[in-house]
Design an enzyme around this catalytic site. Structure first.
Site, PDB file in Angstrom:
ATOM      1  N   LYS A   1       0.832  -1.206   0.000  1.00 51.15           N
ATOM      2  CA  LYS A   1       0.000   0.000   0.000  1.00 51.15           C
ATOM      3  C   LYS A   1       0.868   1.258   0.000  1.00 51.15           C
ATOM      4  O   LYS A   1       1.899   1.322   0.676  1.00 51.15           O
ATOM      5  CB  LYS A   1      -0.912  -0.030   1.231  1.00 51.15           C
ATOM      6  CG  LYS A   1      -1.921   1.086   1.326  1.00 51.15           C
ATOM      7  CD  LYS A   1      -2.815   0.842   2.548  1.00 51.15           C
ATOM      8  CE  LYS A   1      -3.787   1.972   2.799  1.00 51.15           C
ATOM      9  NZ  LYS A   1      -4.646   1.699   3.977  1.00 51.15           N
TER      10      LYS A   1
ATOM     11  N   SER B   1      -9.088   2.908   3.181  1.00 53.99           N
ATOM     12  CA  SER B   1      -8.066   3.481   2.334  1.00 53.99           C
ATOM     13  C   SER B   1      -7.259   2.450   1.551  1.00 53.99           C
ATOM     14  O   SER B   1      -6.445   2.814   0.708  1.00 53.99           O
ATOM     15  CB  SER B   1      -7.118   4.333   3.179  1.00 53.99           C
ATOM     16  OG  SER B   1      -6.438   3.564   4.161  1.00 53.99           O
TER      17      SER B   1
ATOM     18  N   SER C   1     -10.031   0.735   7.157  1.00 56.36           N
ATOM     19  CA  SER C   1      -9.374   0.778   5.855  1.00 56.36           C
ATOM     20  C   SER C   1      -9.000  -0.570   5.256  1.00 56.36           C
ATOM     21  O   SER C   1      -8.641  -0.629   4.090  1.00 56.36           O
ATOM     22  CB  SER C   1      -8.118   1.649   5.944  1.00 56.36           C
ATOM     23  OG  SER C   1      -8.473   2.983   6.217  1.00 56.36           O
TER      24      SER C   1
END
Length: 511
Positions: free
Chosen positions: A120, A195, A219
């Protein structure tokens, strides 16, 4: 440059001074783990036929270890899959294909030796750029691994690049200005959630079997729900998360993965587990839950925001599924004020946005403003600036929340709730340029269920058990207490057996 993390951004939340030159948003804008082996028959019985050529990371690692295939072959195949679909989903921020091929040629050691994946964009992987989802950091090169990255490097994964994230992970949709909106493989007019939206999209599209994800307010679970993959948020302290320095006042963010198979999540968890004596290590074999559980159930959002009819229907179906398996499902009413929780959590979240804005300014050499920080981030920072006198009380309230949350689970094994207030919204509805107050209402309505488990440090997971009539995934969230990770894995294995999902593919698929 100091490493930027959402956790780090919260370190100074209680002590931040007035935000210098804060521009306002435009109103219109341990040792080496043992090798992973495929699980015993009880874990694979009843799994759906996989798409031709698709295998999970556990099986891929085992095949590489046996010599049936090379890591380089798997990496090249994953790169080809990424190139096939990324033009439609826009889930990759930066590519490290050449470095990945070089690493794969040497077949890295570890339980996931040579399995391709993505990290990520909020997290540092040495030799790869980390943009933190922000224009201010575009081109920033990580010179060292983050703590969690060290665990995954030791596990032998091969990183193909960085998956997309909203700016500093501050949004429940992945539509950063720096790289553009990430689109849902089930419907490219829809968002992926956030996210960890890029990670979930890449896994859903079967580009890679798993991808690194993190969760500070939902997230991992929100994108897992909207993209139809499995996502477990670990308990606080189970897996590495700290990036150095003092811990934040309230530790809410954790690291793990988005996966298709439950066993991949278990094996990745085992490979990264801290094992400092606080929690029992995940055993070598985890089987579907044998005892029947008492499950608290609600489809009502904690703060009273609306919940879509298709979400309520999907969760009612899951409750009935659990009952059919012999679990006891009983009504759950939270023992805390959802509105008070939301108010405290959002102020704490805003403190992180404020410090990130300062970090962006220091790194870029430009004053805080809309040319380097997104309007949503600026709006949160302004909120903190107006209310920073409340931070000491807010931190005290949040620190006490774990005991309140756990008291509310007395007599229950787990909770069953929706993950979000609705299936995935249209691209643009949650863009960071939407007028701040409008966007705030949309965010708190959509991300209506996940944050309490972050503050409580509790284990929580999204399980892909339902799709709407229009084909959008609706995850079911099961949550326990801190340390209940193994229990959730066991329950997930049972649900995966009786209602398998690996063979269900989105319209945008690499296979």
């Amino acid at each position: 440059m100091k490493r930027i993390t959402r956790r780090g951004a919260l370190l100074g939340g209680a002590a931040l001074g007035t935000l210098a030159a804060c521009g306002q948003p435009d109103a219109g804008t341990s040792g080496t783990p043992a090798p992973v082996e495929p699980p015993a028959d009880p874990l694979t019985t009843g799994l759906p036929p996989a798409p031709a050529g698709w295998i999970d990371g556990t099986d891929m690692a085992a095949r590489i270890a046996r010599g049936d295939v090379t890591s380089l072959e798997e990496v090249n195949a994953a790169i080809a899959r990424a190139e096939k679909v990324n033009g439609e989903i826009n889930a990759i921020v930066t590519k490290t294909y050449d470095a990945a091929r070089a690493e794969a040629g040497a077949t890295p050691a570890g339980p996931f030796q040579g399995v391709p994946t993505f990290i990520k964009d909020l997290h540092d992987w040495k030799g790869a750029e980390t943009w933190y989802g922000s224009r201010a950091f575009k081109g920033h090169m990580a010179t060292a691994d983050a703590a969690f990255s060290e665990k995954w490097r030791a596990a032998g994964v091969v990183v193909l690049g960085k998956s997309s994230s909203p700016e500093m992970g501050l949004m429940a949709s992945t539509e950063p200005l720096v790289s553009g909106a990430t689109r849902n493989p089930w419907d490219t007019t829809r968002m992926t959630g956030g996210s960890s939206g890029g990670a979930a999209a890449l896994v859903a599209a079967r580009v890679v079997p798993f991808a690194h994800s993190s969760d500070g307010g939902g997230s991992i679970r929100i994108p897992a729900s909207t993209c139809g993959v499995f996502g477990l948020k670990p308990s606080r302290g189970q897996l590495p998360a700290m990036e150095g320095g003092n811990p934040p006042p309230v530790d809410i963010s954790v690291q793990h993965a988005s996966t298709i198979s439950v066993r991949d999540s278990i094996n990745l968890f085992r490979a990264a587990q801290v094992n400092d004596g606080t929690f029992a290590p995940i055993p070598d074999q985890v089987l579907p839950v044998s005892r029947r559980l008492k499950i608290g159930f609600t489809t009502d959002a904690y703060a009273g925001t609306p919940v879509a009819p298709e979400t309520r229907a999907a969760l009612q179906d899951v409750a009935e599924l659990c009952q059919s398996l012999g679990h006891e499902v009983v009504p759950y009413t939270p023992n805390f004020s959802g509105q008070e929780f939301l108010d405290k959590f959002l102020l704490y979240w805003a403190a992180g946005a404020a410090e990130f804005a300062q970090d962006a300014s220091r790194y870029s050499g430009k004053p805080i403003g809309p040319d380097i920080v997104e309007p949503w981030t600026l709006g949160l920072a302004a909120m903190f600036q107006a209310r920073q006198a409340e931070m000491e009380d807010t931190i005290g309230w949040l620190r006490n929340f774990q005991s309140v949350y756990e008291a509310g689970l007395a007599g229950l094994d787990v909770l069953l709730t929706p993950v979000t207030g609705s299936p995935a919204a249209l691209i643009g509805d949650h863009a960071p340029t939407v007028e701040y107050e409008t966007l705030m209402q949309r965010v708190v309505t959509f991300a209506a269920f996940t944050a309490p488990m972050n503050v409580a440090g509790a284990a929580s997971m999204s399980v892909p058990l339902n799709w709407t009539a229009g084909g959008l995934p609706v995850g079911a969230m099961f949550s326990g207490k801190q340390g209940d990770d193994q229990l959730l894995f066991e329950l997930a294995l049972e649900l995966e057996q009786v209602r398998p999902w690996a063979g269900r593919l989105p319209p945008v698929c690499a296979f």
